[in-house]
Design an enzyme around this catalytic site. Sequence first.
Site, PDB file in Angstrom:
ATOM      1  N   ASP A   8       2.607  14.078  16.125  1.00 44.24           N
ATOM      2  CA  ASP A   8       3.210  14.090  17.456  1.00 44.24           C
ATOM      3  C   ASP A   8       4.275  15.190  17.462  1.00 44.24           C
ATOM      4  OD1 ASP A   8       5.299  13.030  16.015  1.00 44.24           O
ATOM      5  OD2 ASP A   8       5.499  11.203  17.201  1.00 44.24           O
ATOM      6  N   HIS A   9       5.136  15.196  18.481  1.00 45.90           N
ATOM      7  CA  HIS A   9       6.191  16.226  18.573  1.00 45.90           C
ATOM      8  C   HIS A   9       7.137  16.178  17.374  1.00 45.90           C
ATOM      9  CE1 HIS A   9       7.434  12.503  20.486  1.00 45.90           C
ATOM     10  NE2 HIS A   9       8.688  12.809  20.190  1.00 45.90           N
ATOM     11  N   CYS A  63       4.196  11.648  11.897  1.00 45.69           N
ATOM     12  CA  CYS A  63       5.056  11.354  13.042  1.00 45.69           C
ATOM     13  C   CYS A  63       6.488  11.318  12.517  1.00 45.69           C
ATOM     14  CB  CYS A  63       4.623  10.081  13.778  1.00 45.69           C
ATOM     15  SG  CYS A  63       4.823   8.549  12.846  1.00 45.69           S
ATOM     16  N   THR A  65       8.643   8.693  11.596  1.00 44.40           N
ATOM     17  CA  THR A  65       8.807   7.824  10.426  1.00 44.40           C
ATOM     18  C   THR A  65       7.546   7.717   9.582  1.00 44.40           C
ATOM     19  OG1 THR A  65       8.082   5.941  11.735  1.00 44.40           O
ATOM     20  CG2 THR A  65      10.480   6.340  11.621  1.00 44.40           C
ATOM     21  N   GLY A  66       6.419   8.031  10.172  1.00 41.39           N
ATOM     22  CA  GLY A  66       5.127   7.804   9.527  1.00 41.39           C
ATOM     23  C   GLY A  66       4.572   6.417   9.840  1.00 41.39           C
ATOM     24  N   GLY A  68       4.195   4.731  12.966  1.00 44.50           N
ATOM     25  CA  GLY A  68       3.228   4.713  14.072  1.00 44.50           C
ATOM     26  C   GLY A  68       1.917   5.375  13.681  1.00 44.50           C
ATOM     27  N   HIS A  96      -5.615   4.851  -7.112  1.00 45.44           N
ATOM     28  CA  HIS A  96      -5.929   3.430  -6.971  1.00 45.44           C
ATOM     29  C   HIS A  96      -6.520   3.052  -5.612  1.00 45.44           C
ATOM     30  CE1 HIS A  96      -3.072   1.943 -10.425  1.00 45.44           C
ATOM     31  NE2 HIS A  96      -3.865   2.945 -10.797  1.00 45.44           N
ATOM     32  N   ARG A 130     -12.255  -0.784 -11.438  1.00 45.93           N
ATOM     33  CA  ARG A 130     -11.733  -2.003 -10.801  1.00 45.93           C
ATOM     34  C   ARG A 130     -11.145  -1.709  -9.426  1.00 45.93           C
ATOM     35  NH1 ARG A 130      -7.912  -0.066 -14.175  1.00 45.93           N
ATOM     36  NH2 ARG A 130      -5.703  -0.230 -13.634  1.00 45.93           N
ATOM     37  N   HIS A 131     -10.709  -0.479  -9.210  1.00 43.87           N
ATOM     38  CA  HIS A 131     -10.116  -0.125  -7.911  1.00 43.87           C
ATOM     39  C   HIS A 131     -11.192  -0.063  -6.819  1.00 43.87           C
ATOM     40  CE1 HIS A 131      -6.445   0.471 -10.032  1.00 43.87           C
ATOM     41  NE2 HIS A 131      -7.011   1.349 -10.848  1.00 43.87           N
ATOM     42  N   ARG A 134     -11.783  -3.479  -5.395  1.00 40.23           N
ATOM     43  CA  ARG A 134     -10.750  -3.874  -4.429  1.00 40.23           C
ATOM     44  C   ARG A 134     -10.966  -3.195  -3.072  1.00 40.23           C
ATOM     45  NH1 ARG A 134      -6.669  -3.269  -9.533  1.00 40.23           N
ATOM     46  NH2 ARG A 134      -7.331  -5.215 -10.495  1.00 40.23           N
TER      47      ARG A 134
END
Length: 145
Positions: A8-9, A63, A65-66, A68, A96, A130-131, A134
Amino acid sequence: MKIAIGSDHAGFRLKETIKNSIAGVEFVDAGAHSEESTDYPDHIGALSRLVQRGEADRGIGICGTGIGASITANKFSGIRAALCTNVFMAEMSRRHNDANVLILGARVTEESEAVAITRTWIETPFEGGRHQRRLDKIAAIECGG
Ligand code: RB5
């Protein structure tokens, strides 16, 4: 490697820095194309769709904060988006979690750190084993299981 990138902006400047700092990658830019106010679901949705359809190998979403961007990208089935605030998280998200979308918060992570995170995330392979079991369980949940 072809990477769909979007912001975003708030993430616009960091998006441009990443495109100009990482060599050997073909970037497909899903916008934003300026610092004019815009809505992160539009751009993060567009890049997630490109990854989901196999039109890009991976994605990077940014964005402020990351948060959204993470919420948006993880709504798409087959997308494993990881918000990474340091290089260790970037490495683990690949080893992982086989994260196919990297999320960055432009207002929480310094530009130089964000570039280091991105380099590590691009270069680190998935360990499988194993990852993978999951991840298969996550995919089953996605299908309503
Ligand atoms: C935009 O002001 C801001 O809300 C957005 O970039 C992001 O941080 C949302 O999670």
